[in-house]
Design a protein around this motif. Structure first.
Motif, PDB file in Angstrom:
ATOM      1  N   GLN A 289       0.809  -1.221   0.000  1.00  0.00           N
ATOM      2  CA  GLN A 289       0.000   0.000   0.000  1.00  0.00           C
ATOM      3  C   GLN A 289       0.842   1.271   0.000  1.00  0.00           C
ATOM      4  O   GLN A 289       0.494   2.242  -0.670  1.00  0.00           O
ATOM      5  N   ASP A 290       1.928   1.267   0.735  1.00  0.00           N
ATOM      6  CA  ASP A 290       2.764   2.471   0.781  1.00  0.00           C
ATOM      7  C   ASP A 290       3.434   2.740  -0.561  1.00  0.00           C
ATOM      8  O   ASP A 290       3.510   3.888  -1.008  1.00  0.00           O
TER       9      ASP A 290
ATOM     10  N   LYS B 256       0.711   3.981  -2.908  1.00  0.00           N
ATOM     11  CA  LYS B 256       0.343   5.361  -2.548  1.00  0.00           C
ATOM     12  C   LYS B 256       1.399   6.333  -3.066  1.00  0.00           C
ATOM     13  O   LYS B 256       1.074   7.368  -3.654  1.00  0.00           O
TER      14      LYS B 256
ATOM     15  N   THR C 227       0.492   9.206  -5.887  1.00  0.00           N
ATOM     16  CA  THR C 227       0.616  10.616  -5.493  1.00  0.00           C
ATOM     17  C   THR C 227       1.805  11.266  -6.195  1.00  0.00           C
ATOM     18  O   THR C 227       1.725  12.426  -6.599  1.00  0.00           O
TER      19      THR C 227
ATOM     20  N   CYS D  57      -2.228  12.299  -7.567  1.00  0.00           N
ATOM     21  CA  CYS D  57      -3.386  11.972  -6.732  1.00  0.00           C
ATOM     22  C   CYS D  57      -3.232  12.608  -5.355  1.00  0.00           C
ATOM     23  O   CYS D  57      -2.116  12.779  -4.857  1.00  0.00           O
ATOM     24  N   GLN D  58      -4.368  12.923  -4.753  1.00  0.00           N
ATOM     25  CA  GLN D  58      -4.394  13.492  -3.417  1.00  0.00           C
ATOM     26  C   GLN D  58      -4.895  12.420  -2.453  1.00  0.00           C
ATOM     27  O   GLN D  58      -5.862  11.714  -2.745  1.00  0.00           O
ATOM     28  N   LEU D  59      -4.249  12.309  -1.309  1.00  0.00           N
ATOM     29  CA  LEU D  59      -4.653  11.344  -0.297  1.00  0.00           C
ATOM     30  C   LEU D  59      -5.947  11.815   0.364  1.00  0.00           C
ATOM     31  O   LEU D  59      -6.004  12.915   0.908  1.00  0.00           O
TER      32      LEU D  59
ATOM     33  N   ASP E 131      -6.398   7.404   4.886  1.00  0.00           N
ATOM     34  CA  ASP E 131      -5.403   6.382   5.191  1.00  0.00           C
ATOM     35  C   ASP E 131      -5.637   5.990   6.644  1.00  0.00           C
ATOM     36  O   ASP E 131      -5.086   6.600   7.560  1.00  0.00           O
TER      37      ASP E 131
ATOM     38  N   ILE F 223      -7.105   2.967   2.217  1.00  0.00           N
ATOM     39  CA  ILE F 223      -6.437   4.081   1.545  1.00  0.00           C
ATOM     40  C   ILE F 223      -7.283   4.462   0.345  1.00  0.00           C
ATOM     41  O   ILE F 223      -7.630   3.619  -0.486  1.00  0.00           O
TER      42      ILE F 223
ATOM     43  N   LEU G  33      -7.550   7.526  -2.683  1.00  0.00           N
ATOM     44  CA  LEU G  33      -6.881   8.641  -3.366  1.00  0.00           C
ATOM     45  C   LEU G  33      -7.829   9.290  -4.353  1.00  0.00           C
ATOM     46  O   LEU G  33      -8.705   8.620  -4.915  1.00  0.00           O
TER      47      LEU G  33
ATOM     48  N   ASN H  11     -12.928   8.108  -6.880  1.00  0.00           N
ATOM     49  CA  ASN H  11     -11.637   7.962  -6.213  1.00  0.00           C
ATOM     50  C   ASN H  11     -11.074   6.570  -6.451  1.00  0.00           C
ATOM     51  O   ASN H  11     -11.745   5.701  -7.003  1.00  0.00           O
TER      52      ASN H  11
END
Length: 192
Positions: free
Chosen positions: A13-14, A17, A21, A26-28, A31, A42, A44, A52
């Motif tokens: 996931q990290d 992400k 981004t 993409c905007q978070l 999370d 998560i 985005l 999203n």
């Protein structure tokens, strides 16, 4: 009504992400922990999109053989070049879509092995409202030249238009059908 999120299978996931981004702006949105497994919710948001992106756990290690999502972009060539410059695997360079003449597409793989399509925004490519200040207008424009004639939009595709019958719809001009040939927009031709 609209779709709130599309699910995207990921391993890490990290890493995913950071990819979305960092490479696709993409905007978070969220999370948050989800249970005891260490998996997180998560979500985005793509710039200017309603739907999203939500990460789900990927079932196996095999990269996807078919595209997982189609991302619509104003400049497929520039986005593909930027992704390539950042070391992203490009599956196919920008080219005309065989299923839709006049539309440019390219493919890449994200950090999780998902095959993704970048597709030109047909609305921007086909509708002269995008080039004018009429963006967002819902009033029909009947002052435009006849479709396919000299003076109509330079990206008009007469072959695509000829493949359909009498009704057309420009999402900026009308949410319903408009009379045939009263407008240069061939955003969407609706079969009768």
């Amino acid at each position: 009504m609209h779709i709130q999120f599309a699910e995207l299978p990921v391993f890490d996931q990290d890493r995913a992400k950071a990819f979305y981004t960092g490479h696709l702006a993409c905007q978070l949105i969220a999370d948050q922990p989800m249970g005891d497994s260490g998996w997180r919710w998560i979500e985005l948001a793509f710039p200017h999109a309603v739907t999203n992106l939500h990460f789900v756990r990927r079932a196996n290690a095999a990269p996807s053989t078919e595209p997982v999502l189609v991302l619509v972009d104003d400049n497929v060539e520039a986005t593909t070049a930027a992704l390539k410059a950042r070391g992203v695997e490009i599956v196919s360079e920008p080219q005309e879509a065989p299923w839709q003449p006049g539309r440019t597409v390219a493919e890449f793989r994200d950090s999780e092995g998902n095959r993704m399509v970048l597709a030109a925004d047909n609305l921007a490519a086909a509708c002269p409202h995008i080039a004018s200040s009429d963006l967002g207008s819902t009033a029909p424009r009947h002052d435009a030249p006849e479709v396919g004639t000299q003076g109509s939009h330079p990206r008009f595709n007469p072959q695509a238009a000829a493949a359909y019958d009498r009704h057309a719809s420009c999402l900026l001009c009308s949410f319903g059908d408009i009379a045939p040939y009263c407008h240069p927009c061939i955003v969407q031709r609706l079969p009768v």
